[in-house]
Scaffold this motif. Sequence first.
Motif, mmCIF file in Angstrom:
data_model
loop_
_atom_site.group_PDB
_atom_site.id
_atom_site.type_symbol
_atom_site.label_atom_id
_atom_site.label_comp_id
_atom_site.label_asym_id
_atom_site.label_seq_id
_atom_site.Cartn_x
_atom_site.Cartn_y
_atom_site.Cartn_z
ATOM 1 N N LEU A 106 -1.090 -1.266 -4.103
ATOM 2 C CA LEU A 106 -0.098 -1.440 -5.157
ATOM 3 C C LEU A 106 -0.209 -2.858 -5.701
ATOM 4 C CD1 LEU A 106 2.959 0.353 -3.505
ATOM 5 C CD2 LEU A 106 1.296 1.279 -5.118
ATOM 6 N N VAL A 107 -0.257 -2.967 -7.015
ATOM 7 C CA VAL A 107 -0.383 -4.280 -7.662
ATOM 8 C C VAL A 107 0.721 -4.418 -8.691
ATOM 9 C CG1 VAL A 107 -2.876 -4.408 -7.293
ATOM 10 C CG2 VAL A 107 -1.993 -3.389 -9.371
ATOM 11 N N PRO A 108 1.038 -5.660 -9.101
ATOM 12 C CA PRO A 108 2.064 -5.843 -10.121
ATOM 13 C C PRO A 108 1.634 -5.219 -11.445
ATOM 14 C CG PRO A 108 1.523 -7.924 -9.052
ATOM 15 C CD PRO A 108 0.537 -6.911 -8.590
ATOM 16 N N ARG A 109 2.607 -4.711 -12.200
ATOM 17 C CA ARG A 109 2.340 -4.110 -13.506
ATOM 18 C C ARG A 109 1.881 -5.215 -14.463
ATOM 19 N NH1 ARG A 109 5.908 0.372 -15.735
ATOM 20 N NH2 ARG A 109 4.505 1.110 -17.358
ATOM 21 N N VAL A 110 0.790 -4.984 -15.179
ATOM 22 C CA VAL A 110 0.277 -5.983 -16.116
ATOM 23 C C VAL A 110 0.396 -5.524 -17.567
ATOM 24 C CG1 VAL A 110 -1.300 -7.077 -14.491
ATOM 25 C CG2 VAL A 110 -2.080 -5.115 -15.809
ATOM 26 N N VAL A 144 0.866 -1.182 0.000
ATOM 27 C CA VAL A 144 0.000 0.000 0.000
ATOM 28 C C VAL A 144 0.899 1.227 0.000
ATOM 29 C CG1 VAL A 144 -1.741 1.281 1.325
ATOM 30 C CG2 VAL A 144 -1.769 -1.207 1.329
ATOM 31 N N GLN A 145 0.463 2.265 -0.747
ATOM 32 C CA GLN A 145 1.199 3.525 -0.720
ATOM 33 C C GLN A 145 0.207 4.674 -0.843
ATOM 34 O OE1 GLN A 145 4.216 3.879 -3.733
ATOM 35 N NE2 GLN A 145 4.408 6.080 -3.426
ATOM 36 N N ASP A 146 0.282 5.616 0.043
ATOM 37 C CA ASP A 146 -0.582 6.799 0.044
ATOM 38 C C ASP A 146 -2.061 6.439 -0.026
ATOM 39 O OD1 ASP A 146 1.697 8.437 0.072
ATOM 40 O OD2 ASP A 146 1.842 8.387 -2.121
ATOM 41 N N GLY A 147 -2.471 5.390 0.663
ATOM 42 C CA GLY A 147 -3.877 5.003 0.693
ATOM 43 C C GLY A 147 -4.328 4.222 -0.523
#
Length: 104
Positions: free
Chosen positions: A98-102, A92-95
């Motif tokens: 974060l997920v892997p780039r697809v 998580v970042q700044d609310g």
Amino acid sequence: MTTSDAQHPADLNAQTVSGIANLARLSLNETQSAEYAQSLNKILGMMESLKGIDTDGIEPLKSPFDHPQPLRQDVVTESNHREEYQAIAPAVQDGLYLVPRVIE
């Protein structure tokens, strides 16, 4: 488009339908084009008959219902649980999650 440029429903034929299908990148055979032309001509004929209906003195409808629809009060009914939900997230970042780039 002027009235003289407008097509009459009887002018819609299989060739016109094929041309429209081509512009829309649709694949139609001759039989399908003829069937669609006939079907579209029926619809356009119904629209022409609707033009003949006298609507003078008839108010346009705002709603098909007799009474206005009740609206609920715009109040918060649940509390914010974002921090609890994100506490178990892998990244998580700044609310934001974060997920892997697809998309490369």
